[in-house]
Write a protein that holds these residues in place. Structure first.
Motif, mmCIF file in Angstrom:
data_model
loop_
_atom_site.group_PDB
_atom_site.id
_atom_site.type_symbol
_atom_site.label_atom_id
_atom_site.label_comp_id
_atom_site.label_asym_id
_atom_site.label_seq_id
_atom_site.Cartn_x
_atom_site.Cartn_y
_atom_site.Cartn_z
ATOM 1 N N THR A 180 0.696 -1.267 -0.029
ATOM 2 C CA THR A 180 0.020 0.255 0.197
ATOM 3 C C THR A 180 0.847 1.485 -0.115
ATOM 4 N N THR A 181 0.583 2.430 -0.210
ATOM 5 C CA THR A 181 0.969 3.786 -0.261
ATOM 6 C C THR A 181 0.471 4.499 0.799
ATOM 7 N N VAL A 182 1.085 5.550 0.982
ATOM 8 C CA VAL A 182 0.644 6.510 2.290
ATOM 9 C C VAL A 182 -0.454 7.047 1.685
ATOM 10 N N GLY A 183 -0.851 7.524 0.286
ATOM 11 C CA GLY A 183 -1.876 7.953 -0.012
ATOM 12 C C GLY A 183 -3.181 7.045 -0.047
ATOM 13 N N GLU A 184 -2.837 5.972 -0.593
ATOM 14 C CA GLU A 184 -4.177 4.861 -0.427
ATOM 15 C C GLU A 184 -4.478 4.699 1.124
ATOM 16 N N THR A 185 -3.663 4.539 2.031
ATOM 17 C CA THR A 185 -3.954 4.346 3.370
ATOM 18 C C THR A 185 -4.966 5.669 3.644
ATOM 19 N N LEU A 186 -4.377 6.929 3.467
ATOM 20 C CA LEU A 186 -5.276 7.906 4.052
ATOM 21 C C LEU A 186 -6.594 8.257 3.236
ATOM 22 N N GLU A 187 -6.694 7.617 2.041
ATOM 23 C CA GLU A 187 -7.871 7.792 1.495
ATOM 24 C C GLU A 187 -8.717 6.533 2.030
ATOM 25 N N LEU A 188 -8.426 5.483 2.425
ATOM 26 C CA LEU A 188 -9.146 4.287 3.042
ATOM 27 C C LEU A 188 -9.716 4.674 4.199
ATOM 28 N N ILE A 189 -9.000 5.674 4.839
ATOM 29 C CA ILE A 189 -9.590 5.871 6.230
ATOM 30 C C ILE A 189 -10.302 7.348 6.414
ATOM 31 N N ARG A 190 -10.421 7.681 5.276
ATOM 32 C CA ARG A 190 -11.428 8.977 5.040
ATOM 33 C C ARG A 190 -12.832 8.645 5.281
ATOM 34 N N ASP A 191 -13.190 9.323 6.449
ATOM 35 C CA ASP A 191 -14.720 8.939 6.655
ATOM 36 C C ASP A 191 -15.592 10.078 6.176
ATOM 37 N N PRO A 192 -16.748 9.476 5.317
ATOM 38 C CA PRO A 192 -17.534 10.461 4.783
ATOM 39 C C PRO A 192 -18.534 11.107 6.007
#
Length: 365
Positions: A180-192
């Protein structure tokens, strides 16, 4: 539903090892850890060079058992987990968090699952949540529903749900993709449905990684304290774990060692970090000395492997009784050791260390 035994076993064993390694350091500041010579040299030190796990692992096991016995039915899952929590408290566990204790007492008083939780953003739901991610890795809707239920049984603060969701989503992603990349990680945990605070934390995580800041520096930037260490607040613990994982590519030994070096709520931070690293890299990524150093009964590390196999084959299995005299004896022994640590903390080297491996009491949950 397709489940990966390697990831499930990695989560359960990773939680147990991270929890056991961090337990002797719970409540210690980074400076105290450094003075004891533990920084960068993590090994089992709970009792005579061996480790035992705390409520972090016990809750993960209970949650896993509820998942395995519910047949995919949400209400059955919630009732099973709530029943196990009630009897877990009767076993007089040492160090139970105030919010968790209050919510379980409310369950005993007849409050329904939907109203038993108290308003707290402690680490309780986060420390046990990863198993939901790997069990429902291919079903986002199920992950969301089951995690929301397990969270609200004990914690009603929306921040607790946002943080536990981050753990669940990362565990699910890691079990499918070992990179995984840092960008992917942060997008995954972005809560709508998240708060502005969480969005700000995500930006601080991005900046901290770009600048290669330490976990302590990250804590300072999100309202914590590098001097006190990782707190029992989910909006500090989970970001600290994620930052350590991003820095060390979720390598088990380095990531867990990094969060333990940071001090504070060491056992819970170690448990969450261990669970996520285990979800990505499996149990084989955990140093064998660390696995062998966990000395637990009546539930053992081998039982965690059996539970992982049962979940994978959708076979009902309970490796931990809801209550038994043996559990009560185990908890009494555990409590005595905790008291001994409290007496021994002003002195260094009172408990012998186990084989070397290279590399604040939490009031919230």
């Amino acid at each position: 539903m397709t489940m990966d035994r390697r990831s499930i076993e990695g989560v359960l064993m990773g939680t147990a090892v991270g929890d056991s390694l961090g337990l002797p350091a719970e409540g210690l500041t980074p400076a105290q850890i450094k003075r004891r010579g533990w920084r960068g040299d993590w090994r089992h030190r709970f009792v005579f060079g061996r480790g035992m796990w705390s409520d972090d692992t016990e809750h993960s096991v209970m949650l896993a058992q509820a998942l395995g016995c519910c047949g995919g039915e949400e209400v059955r899952f919630g009732r099973d987990f709530a029943r196990q929590l009630r009897w877990w408290l009767v076993g007089l566990p040492a160090g139970v968090g105030l919010a968790t204790a209050r919510s379980i007492l409310r369950l005993w008083c007849g409050f329904p699952m939907s109203k038993s939780g108290v308003f707290s953003a402690g680490n309780g739901p986060c420390m046990r949540a990863a198993i939901i991610g790997v069990v429902f890795a291919d079903d986002a809707e199920q992950r969301t529903r089951f995690n929301e239920l397990q969270t609200k049984i004990t914690h009603r603060d929306p921040r607790a749900l946002t943080a536990s969701r981050a753990v669940v989503e990362l565990a699910a992603h890691f079990s499918i993709s070992q990179r995984t990349t840092v960008g992917e990680t942060l997008e995954l945990i972005r809560d709508p449905n998240g708060t502005e605070d969480w969005d700000e934390i995500l930006e601080q995580l991005r900046t901290a990684h770009q600048r290669r800041l330490s976990v302590g520096d990250l804590l300072n930037s999100i309202g914590g304290s590098c001097a006190r260490g990782i707190s029992g607040f989910a909006f500090q613990t989970v970001p600290a774990v994620i930052h350590a994982g991003n820095l060390h590519h979720w390598d088990y030994e380095q990531t867990v060692g990094c969060v333990l070096d940071a001090g504070g709520d060491a056992d819970t931070a170690g448990a969450i970090a261990g669970a996520l690293c285990g979800a990505m890299h499996g149990p084989e990524s955990i140093p064998e000395e660390w696995i062998q150093g966990v000395c637990e009964w009546p539930t053992s590390m081998d039982d965690l492997s059996r539970l992982a196999e049962a979940l994978t084959t959708e076979r009902k299995l309970r490796v931990r009784a809801a209550w038994s005299p043996t559990l009560l004896l185990r908890n009494l022994w555990f409590f005595i050791i905790v008291l001994a640590h409290g007496v021994a903390r002003p002195f260094i080297g009172i408990f012998p260390a186990g084989p070397a491996t290279k590399p604040s009491t939490d009031s919230f949950p």
